[in-house]
Design a protein around this motif. Structure first.
Motif, PDB file in Angstrom:
ATOM      1  N   THR A  44       0.818  -1.212   0.000  1.00 54.44           N
ATOM      2  CA  THR A  44       0.000   0.000   0.000  1.00 54.44           C
ATOM      3  C   THR A  44       0.857   1.270   0.000  1.00 54.44           C
ATOM      4  O   THR A  44       0.353   2.349  -0.295  1.00 54.44           O
ATOM      5  CB  THR A  44      -0.945   0.030   1.223  1.00 54.44           C
ATOM      6  OG1 THR A  44      -0.188   0.203   2.422  1.00 54.44           O
ATOM      7  CG2 THR A  44      -1.758  -1.267   1.319  1.00 54.44           C
ATOM      8  N   ARG A 370     -10.808  -6.084   2.958  1.00 52.86           N
ATOM      9  CA  ARG A 370     -10.651  -4.644   3.185  1.00 52.86           C
ATOM     10  C   ARG A 370      -9.321  -4.285   3.847  1.00 52.86           C
ATOM     11  O   ARG A 370      -9.120  -3.145   4.261  1.00 52.86           O
ATOM     12  CB  ARG A 370     -11.797  -4.130   4.075  1.00 52.86           C
ATOM     13  CG  ARG A 370     -13.178  -4.273   3.470  1.00 52.86           C
ATOM     14  CD  ARG A 370     -13.368  -3.359   2.283  1.00 52.86           C
ATOM     15  NE  ARG A 370     -13.281  -1.952   2.660  1.00 52.86           N
ATOM     16  CZ  ARG A 370     -13.264  -0.949   1.791  1.00 52.86           C
ATOM     17  NH1 ARG A 370     -13.300  -1.195   0.497  1.00 52.86           N
ATOM     18  NH2 ARG A 370     -13.187   0.299   2.209  1.00 52.86           N
ATOM     19  N   HIS A 373      -7.462  -1.244   2.318  1.00 55.39           N
ATOM     20  CA  HIS A 373      -8.193   0.018   2.515  1.00 55.39           C
ATOM     21  C   HIS A 373      -8.125   0.494   3.960  1.00 55.39           C
ATOM     22  O   HIS A 373      -8.171   1.706   4.213  1.00 55.39           O
ATOM     23  CB  HIS A 373      -9.654  -0.163   2.093  1.00 55.39           C
ATOM     24  CG  HIS A 373      -9.842  -0.356   0.633  1.00 55.39           C
ATOM     25  ND1 HIS A 373      -9.668  -1.579   0.007  1.00 55.39           N
ATOM     26  CD2 HIS A 373     -10.178   0.521  -0.360  1.00 55.39           C
ATOM     27  CE1 HIS A 373      -9.892  -1.450  -1.282  1.00 55.39           C
ATOM     28  NE2 HIS A 373     -10.199  -0.202  -1.537  1.00 55.39           N
ATOM     29  N   ARG A 374      -8.033  -0.425   4.896  1.00 55.16           N
ATOM     30  CA  ARG A 374      -8.031  -0.029   6.303  1.00 55.16           C
ATOM     31  C   ARG A 374      -6.623   0.218   6.851  1.00 55.16           C
ATOM     32  O   ARG A 374      -6.457   1.016   7.774  1.00 55.16           O
ATOM     33  CB  ARG A 374      -8.740  -1.097   7.139  1.00 55.16           C
ATOM     34  CG  ARG A 374     -10.228  -1.205   6.844  1.00 55.16           C
ATOM     35  CD  ARG A 374     -10.912  -2.173   7.781  1.00 55.16           C
ATOM     36  NE  ARG A 374     -10.866  -1.734   9.176  1.00 55.16           N
ATOM     37  CZ  ARG A 374     -11.719  -0.872   9.716  1.00 55.16           C
ATOM     38  NH1 ARG A 374     -12.696  -0.341   8.980  1.00 55.16           N
ATOM     39  NH2 ARG A 374     -11.626  -0.537  10.992  1.00 55.16           N
ATOM     40  N   ALA A 391      -6.853   4.200  -5.431  1.00 57.26           N
ATOM     41  CA  ALA A 391      -7.209   3.133  -4.495  1.00 57.26           C
ATOM     42  C   ALA A 391      -5.944   2.449  -3.979  1.00 57.26           C
ATOM     43  O   ALA A 391      -4.934   2.393  -4.688  1.00 57.26           O
ATOM     44  CB  ALA A 391      -8.108   2.111  -5.175  1.00 57.26           C
TER      45      ALA A 391
END
Length: 409
Positions: A44, A370, A373-374, A391
Motif C-alpha cells: 500500500t 478490506r 483500505h483499512r 485506491a
C-alpha cells in the motif's frame, strides 16, 4: 561485517538518488514468514514516489535462513542491521516481537505473525509442562520494554483480539487498530479464482486434492503425527487423489531446504508434493477439496474455504484456548491415525461442521477483503502524508508454478 549502504538512506543519498523519497520506511524482518506478512502492508506504500522502503534483517532470529534470498529475489534494498538501528526512519513495520524492536528509531507498526494470535510464547525445554506463558504478539512481555510501549500501532484483525489485548496488555489498547487480515483476503481472492488455481495445479474437474498443513516444532503434523501423512499418501495414491504439503517456512529455515527435501523424499515418492516456501500458498488452499492440519495458522485459514478441515496435532498445550485455533481444537474433528485416514479427511461437510467452520472463519478478519483500505490510513497518518487519491494497491496473486504428479499436461 557488512558495509553500510550509501543509497538510498546514506548521509549523502540525496546526491545520488532519482526520486526525493520524502519519507523513509524500514521493514524489520526476521523470518521468511514475517517477511511475506509485511509485503501486504508495504504494497500500500510502495507505489508512492514520496516513500522509500528499505529492509533490515534482524540477525538474532533462529529462523533467519532464506530471508536474504527472498529479499534478493524481490530486488529490495537491504541495509545492515546496525545501520538500521543507527538511522532515523519515518516509519517502521514489523511482524515479530524481536528483542531489539525498542531500539528502532521510528514509530513502529506491529502486525500479527499469524492468524488470531493463536500460540503461547515458546519456552525452551518446557515441553508439555505447565508453564505460565503469554500469548505471542499480545503479551505484555513483548510489547512493553522498560515500562514503555515499543509500538506506536498494533494492527489487529478482529475486535476479539482487542478484547484479549485489553486483558493481557491494557496499556497497548490505545495503540491498537483493527485493519483486517491480508492473508485471509488472499485466500478469499484465491477462492474467487478456484478453477484457475486448480488448472494451474493440473487438476481436472473430477480430480481431488487434499492439502496437509504443518507448522514447525516437535508438536507439528510432520513431527508428531507422521503416520497420518504416510497413510494419507498411500491411500491417496490408490484412490487417484493428489496430496500437497504446506510446510511452515521455519522448518526449512531451521534444518535446511536440502535436508528437509531428503527427509520428505519417501513421502514424495509416495506421491506427496511439498509446496515450495515461495509459492502462493493461499491459492493452494483454495484449490483443495479437503485439509488436514495441526495447530498452525494455515489450518485456521483453511476454514475460509468451507471445505472439510481435520486436525492432526500434538500441540494443544501450545494454543491459547481463547484464540480461533483454540475454538478449532474444540469443534473440528481429529483424525484417528489407527484407521484409514483418507475417508476421514475427504468427506462431506455436515451441517454442524459447516457451522463450526463458519464460526472460526469469521474470527480470521472482521473486515474481509478490506485490509489494504483499512491499513493504508494508519500508515499514512504516522508518516504525516496525505494518502494518494488512487485506491490502495493490493499485492497481486502470483502464478502457482507448481505441478502435481498425475496432473494434466
Amino acid at each position: 561485517m557488512q558495509e553500510w549502504v550509501q543509497t538510498p538512506i546514506g548521509p549523502e543519498a540525496g546526491t545520488w538518488t532519482t526520486w526525493p523519497g520524502e519519507r523513509r520506511v524500514l521493514a524489520v524482518v526476521r523470518t521468511v514468514a514475517d517477511t511475506q506478512r509485511l509485503l501486504d502492508p508495504l504494497a500500500t506504500l510502495a507505489p508512492d514516489p514520496r516513500v522509500q522502503v528499505v529492509f533490515a534483517i534482524d540477525p538474532r532470529s533462529q529462523f533467519g535462513a532464506g530471508v536474504a534470498a527472498l529479499l534478493a529475489g524481490l530486488g529490495a534494498v537491504v541495509v545492515p542491521w546496525e545501520q538500521a538501528l543507527h538511522t532515523r526512519f519515518d516509519l517502521a513495520l514489523a511482524a515479530s516481537v524481536g528483542r531489539d524492536l525498542d531500539r528502532v528509531h521510528a514509530p513502529v507498526v506491529l502486525f500479527a505473525h499469524g492468524v488470531g494470535f493463536n500460540k503461547y510464547v515458546p519456552v525452551a525445554g518446557a515441553g508439555e509442562r505447565a508453564v505460565a506463558r503469554g500469548t505471542y504478539g499480545l503479551g505484555r512481555d513483548g510489547l512493553v520494554r522498560g515500562g514503555r510501549l515499543v509500538v506506536s500501532r498494533l494492527a489487529l484483525a478482529h475486535p476479539d483480539e482487542e478484547r484479549r489485548l485489553a486483558a493481557s496488555c491494557p496499556e497497548a489498547v490505545d495503540a491498537a487498530r483493527i485493519v483486517g487480515d491480508a492473508a485471509a483476503d488472499r485466500v478469499l481472492a484465491s477462492l474467487d479464482l478456484r478453477d484457475r488455481c486448480r488448472e494451474q495445479l493440473g487438476l481436472g474437474g473430477g480430480d481431488r486434492l487434499v492439502v496437509a498443513a504443518s507448522t514447525w516444532g516437535r508438536a507439528s503434523l510432520v513431527a508428531s503425527r507422521p503416520t497420518v501423512l504416510w497413510r494419507l499418501a498411500a491411500e491417496a495414491r490408490r484412490e487417484g487423489c493428489r496430496v500437497a504439503l504446506l510446510l511452515h517456512p521455519n522448518v526449512r529455515a531451521a534444518h535446511g531446504a536440502w535436508q528437509v527435501r531428503e527427509w520428505l523424499r519417501p513421502w514424495a515418492e509416495a506421491g506427496l508434493v511439498a509446496v515450495p516456501a515461495e509459492a502462493e500458498w493461499p491459492s493452494v488452499l483454495a484449490a483443495a477439496d479437503a485439509l488436514v492440519g495441526d495447530h498452525g495458522s494455515t489450518t485456521v485459514y483453511g476454514t475460509l474455504t468451507g471445505r472439510p478441515v481435520s486436525l492432526a496435532t500434538g500441540g494443544r498445550h501450545d494454543v491459547d484456548p481463547a484464540s480461533p485455533m483454540g475454538e478449532a481444537l474444540l469443534t473440528l474433528p481429529s483424525v484417528d491415525e489407527d484407521s484409514p485416514v483418507l475417508g476421514q479427511i475427504l468427506r462431506e461437510v455436515t451441517a454442524g461442521e459447516e457451522q463450526a467452520l463458519a464460526s472460526i472463519a469469521s474470527r480470521t478478519t472482521s473486515h474481509p477483503r478490506r485490509f489494504a483500505h483499512r491499513v493504508r490510513p494508519v500508515l499514512y497518518e504516522l508518516l504525516g502524508l496525505r494518502e494518494p487519491a488512487s485506491a490502495p494497491a493490493v499485492r497481486p496473486l502470483r502464478p502457482l508454478g507448481l505441478d502435481l504428479p498425475g496432473g494434466r499436461a
